[in-house]
Design an enzyme around this catalytic site. Structure first.
Site, mmCIF file in Angstrom:
data_model
loop_
_atom_site.group_PDB
_atom_site.id
_atom_site.type_symbol
_atom_site.label_atom_id
_atom_site.label_comp_id
_atom_site.label_asym_id
_atom_site.label_seq_id
_atom_site.Cartn_x
_atom_site.Cartn_y
_atom_site.Cartn_z
ATOM 1 N N GLU A 13 0.251 10.793 -11.475
ATOM 2 C CA GLU A 13 1.121 11.756 -12.066
ATOM 3 C C GLU A 13 1.368 11.833 -13.616
ATOM 4 O OE1 GLU A 13 4.209 10.967 -9.147
ATOM 5 O OE2 GLU A 13 2.980 11.818 -7.809
ATOM 6 N N GLU A 25 0.835 12.450 -3.774
ATOM 7 C CA GLU A 25 0.462 10.852 -3.530
ATOM 8 C C GLU A 25 -0.368 10.527 -2.436
ATOM 9 O OE1 GLU A 25 3.727 11.497 -3.815
ATOM 10 O OE2 GLU A 25 4.583 10.444 -5.887
ATOM 11 N N ASP A 79 8.036 2.524 -4.671
ATOM 12 C CA ASP A 79 9.028 3.161 -3.667
ATOM 13 C C ASP A 79 8.367 4.237 -2.975
ATOM 14 O OD1 ASP A 79 12.071 1.833 -4.783
ATOM 15 O OD2 ASP A 79 10.667 2.310 -6.366
ATOM 16 N N PHE A 80 7.481 5.080 -4.090
ATOM 17 C CA PHE A 80 6.926 6.511 -3.663
ATOM 18 C C PHE A 80 5.677 6.113 -2.891
ATOM 19 C CE2 PHE A 80 8.828 7.990 -8.183
ATOM 20 C CZ PHE A 80 9.727 7.880 -7.713
ATOM 21 N N ILE A 81 5.166 4.879 -2.731
ATOM 22 C CA ILE A 81 4.106 4.553 -2.127
ATOM 23 C C ILE A 81 4.178 4.962 -0.741
ATOM 24 C CG2 ILE A 81 4.083 2.173 -1.316
ATOM 25 C CD1 ILE A 81 1.574 1.559 -2.873
ATOM 26 N N HIS A 131 14.552 3.911 -6.101
ATOM 27 C CA HIS A 131 13.684 3.512 -7.347
ATOM 28 C C HIS A 131 13.378 1.948 -7.852
ATOM 29 C CE1 HIS A 131 14.445 7.696 -7.335
ATOM 30 N NE2 HIS A 131 13.494 8.020 -8.242
#
Lengths: 339, 340
Positions: free
Chosen positions: B29, B54, B79-81, B123
């Protein structure tokens, strides 16, 4: 059915003034981390939120402050949360991206797209426990490309859940133009899940209110989910200090910083073709250009639009404006005495 | 020797590798902005901005690696994984075994981690122990600019999947992006030696899975990584004033884990403290203790870790993350116990 325009105007103004106060506190360094404001989205949130009642649920994204303001959560508790106070809404553990109000079945998330499954779960609980109640998901056009959001829409449709998916389309996915990473049309995509999907003018609070009224009525009577998309603005960027907004507002200082390494990189011997390098630079210039346009040339403002509609009723408007100003000032004073 | 920022070093090493190997493709992104210099030099086909999807682009990066590319897939924050972890857990990490050793996925997942700037628990996580738990997945965590660049090359040279974690307190652009946002009214406890430092003129990889000793000592071993290495080194200075000589080991890599280096040090000191910004339970700190016990070592043990969800409020966060003060206190406790 027609909405109460003064009530809509009051909620939009409360939201705007509250977020402006938050912006000031953030600039003073009293609020930590990122700050995503919803300035420019004010026509969409009240168009939906002012029609909710006790028992209805909200699933919010990282721009979740205005719906909480409109649902009547204490402004002082919200401010104290942002200030990291142990007396805040979430005792200083959440911050603006992680706001939770259990008594209003309202949960927010900083994970893009999470509002979808959350609204579906709330709606499922409604189906069992609270017939007639609805669950609303607020998310952006960037989030629309998250798998979980599409899966959530499918599930809501398959189970005929009382959910309303509201896409606030500001045409940006962080600092990427959504159109450059989105295939097809979002309204058609939602419609393909077998639910009514409507595009509405997201800068027109009355239009949003009317569209939402239909979707909410449908959900309340057990007919299933709906999708609403409205285009809106993102005046303060993805978050406060958005790099593109910074370039637009302080071109000389920002470009002085960005340009030297960029020029050095472009001039390196190995790499892609000159034409492709020029294309990259053009794309960055375009993004800056779009941001400059949004910052300086777009005069549209959902708040101003409604105020213009109410133009003749100057006295009532001014009274609302004075009351809202006082309410926000008082909230800041209560949260941060003697600031 | 040159002087470079932590983030500058990663970019410089990555650019060196991209210039040499056209199979390296960066995707994630906003990379046209976040990696604007690479975007301008290598073009949109090799620095590809993705939608906020993702699961799709990480899964695609794994398969692209199987088919000959060397993708550097960027997950903005670790965290977004969570949204895309299937690509690593069930696919990239399993491929070598499932194919009987005939197929590998040399994908690098670059992602920002860590706290200290008040962004809250979705985050600011580290999650390296959680990822390293999966057999077949390598996890590296640099703590200096020199290691940041060198480990990026090592990760690119590795023939399997690697998660490359970039601490946000060390990477100036992340801290500005997420913490300061252009404000002068906020400040952060940035370890100077981690944010900026000497780097070689030409990048070379470092040996895979090797720790380095940052400070020699004979009384106590402190094993750590990332920002916590700097906190531990600062604490070691305080302890030196009290006559305690702490040895500080920078693990650099969670998986593979250089248990040899820790074991050699603990054999000497008989006291081990693990300083880990990741969660305390079921993670790296416990794993190190278990592996040393399996080797038959006797030692006193303590740990300073993050024990709960990272709080949003800065004052609560300061208490939650491993700090110089917490390390000194834990070291004193450890030193007060008789050697086994």
């Amino acid at each position: 059915m027609e909405p109460d325009l003064f009530m809509l105007y009051r909620q939009m103004l409360r939201s705007r003034l509250f977020e402006e106060a938050v912006m000031e506190l953030w600039n003073e360094g009293r609020i930590s981390g990122e700050m995503h404001l919803a300035i420019g989205e004010e026509a969409i949130c009240p168009g939906v939120c002012t029609q909710l009642r006790d028992g209805d649920a909200l699933a919010l994204d990282h721009r979740g402050t205005p719906p909480l303001v409109m649902r009547g959560v204490s402004l002082v508790l919200l401010l104290k949360e942002f200030l990291g106070s142990p007396d805040g809404l979430c005792r200083g553990w959440g911050g603006h991206m992680h706001l939770f109000a259990p008594e209003r079945l309202t949960a927010s998330s900083g994970i893009v797209g999470a509002a979808g499954p959350t609204a579906v779960g709330f709606a499922l609980a409604h189906q069992h426990l609270r017939a007639g109640a609805v669950a609303v998901a607020f998310f952006g056009d960037g989030a629309a490309n998250q798998g979980m959001l599409m899966e959530a829409m499918n599930l809501a449709s398959a189970w005929k859940l009382p959910a309303i998916f509201v896409c606030k389309d500001n045409q940006w996915a962080i600092t990427t133009r959504s159109a450059s990473v989105t295939g097809g049309d979002l309204v058609a995509r939602a419609a393909s899940f077998g639910m009514p999907a409507v595009e509405v003018d997201g800068m027109d609070a009355v239009a949003v209110w009317k569209t939402a009224a239909t979707a909410i009525a449908r959900a309340r009577t057990g007919e299933g989910p709906s999708f609403i998309k409205g285009c809106c603005l993102r005046s303060e960027g993805h978050f406060l200090g958005d790099p593109l907004v910074r370039v637009a507002r302080h071109p000389i200082s920002e470009i002085t910083e960005i340009a030297p390494p960029l020029i050095k990189a472009v001039g390196k011997f190995s790499g892609t073709t000159l034409a492709a390098r020029a294309e990259s630079l053009m794309k960055i210039t375009e993004l800056i250009g779009t941001t400059v346009k949004e910052q300086y040339l777009v005069k549209d403002d959902p708040l101003k639009r409604l105020r213009d509609t109410l133009g003749a009723q100057k006295k009532e408007c001014e009274q609302i404006e004075e009351q809202c100003r006082r309410e926000i000032l008082q909230a800041v004073e209560d949260a941060l005495p003697g600031r | 020797m040159r002087e470079m920022s932590f983030a500058g070093a990663i970019e410089d090493a990555l650019a060196q590798a991209m210039a040499k190997d056209s199979r390296i493709v960066v995707m994630g992104e906003d990379v046209h902005m976040l990696r604007v210099n690479l975007f301008a030099r290598f073009g949109k086909d090799r620095v590809r901005s993705t939608p906020i999807s993702e699961a799709a682009f990480l899964g695609a990066a794994v398969a692209a690696a199987m088919a000959g590319l060397k993708p550097v897939a960027e997950i903005m924050m670790v965290d977004f994984i969570a949204v895309a972890v299937d690509a690593l857990l069930n696919h990239a990490a399993k491929l070598e075994r499932f194919s009987g050793g005939n197929w590998k996925a040399p994908v690098v997942v670059r992602t920002a981690c860590g706290g200290g700037y008040g962004d809250g628990g979705q985050h600011e996580q580290c999650l390296w122990g959680w990822l390293a738990h999966i057999p077949g997945l390598a996890v590296v965590v640099p703590s200096t600019p020199a290691d940041a660049g060198a480990l990026m090359l090592s990760a690119l040279e590795h023939d399997g999947p690697v998660v490359y974690l970039e601490h946000k307190l060390l990477a100036d652009y992340w801290l500005d992006y997420l913490g300061a946002g252009g404000r002068k009214s906020v400040s952060f406890d940035v370890p100077a030696a981690g944010a900026k430092g000497p780097v070689p003129d030409q990048w070379e990889s470092v040996p895979w899975g090797k720790a380095v000793i940052r400070k020699d000592g004979s009384d106590l071993t402190i094993a750590s990584l990332g920002v916590s290495v700097h906190r531990a080194s600062e604490a070691a200075e305080d302890l030196a004033k009290e006559g305690i000589a702490a040895e500080v080991i920078d693990l650099r890599s969670v998986a593979p884990l250089d248990i040899e280096a820790i074991s050699d040090s603990v054999a000497k000191t008989a006291r081990l403290m693990v300083v880990d910004e990741d969660y305390k339970e079921f993670g790296l700190s416990g794993e190190i203790a278990a592996q040393l016990l399996e080797r038959g070592l006797s030692f006193r043990y303590g740990r300073v870790c993050t024990e709960d969800t990272v709080p949003y409020a800065r004052h609560l966060e300061d208490e939650a993350l491993p700090s110089r003060g917490r390390i000194v206190q834990a070291a004193r406790t450890l030193m007060s116990q008789r050697k086994p």
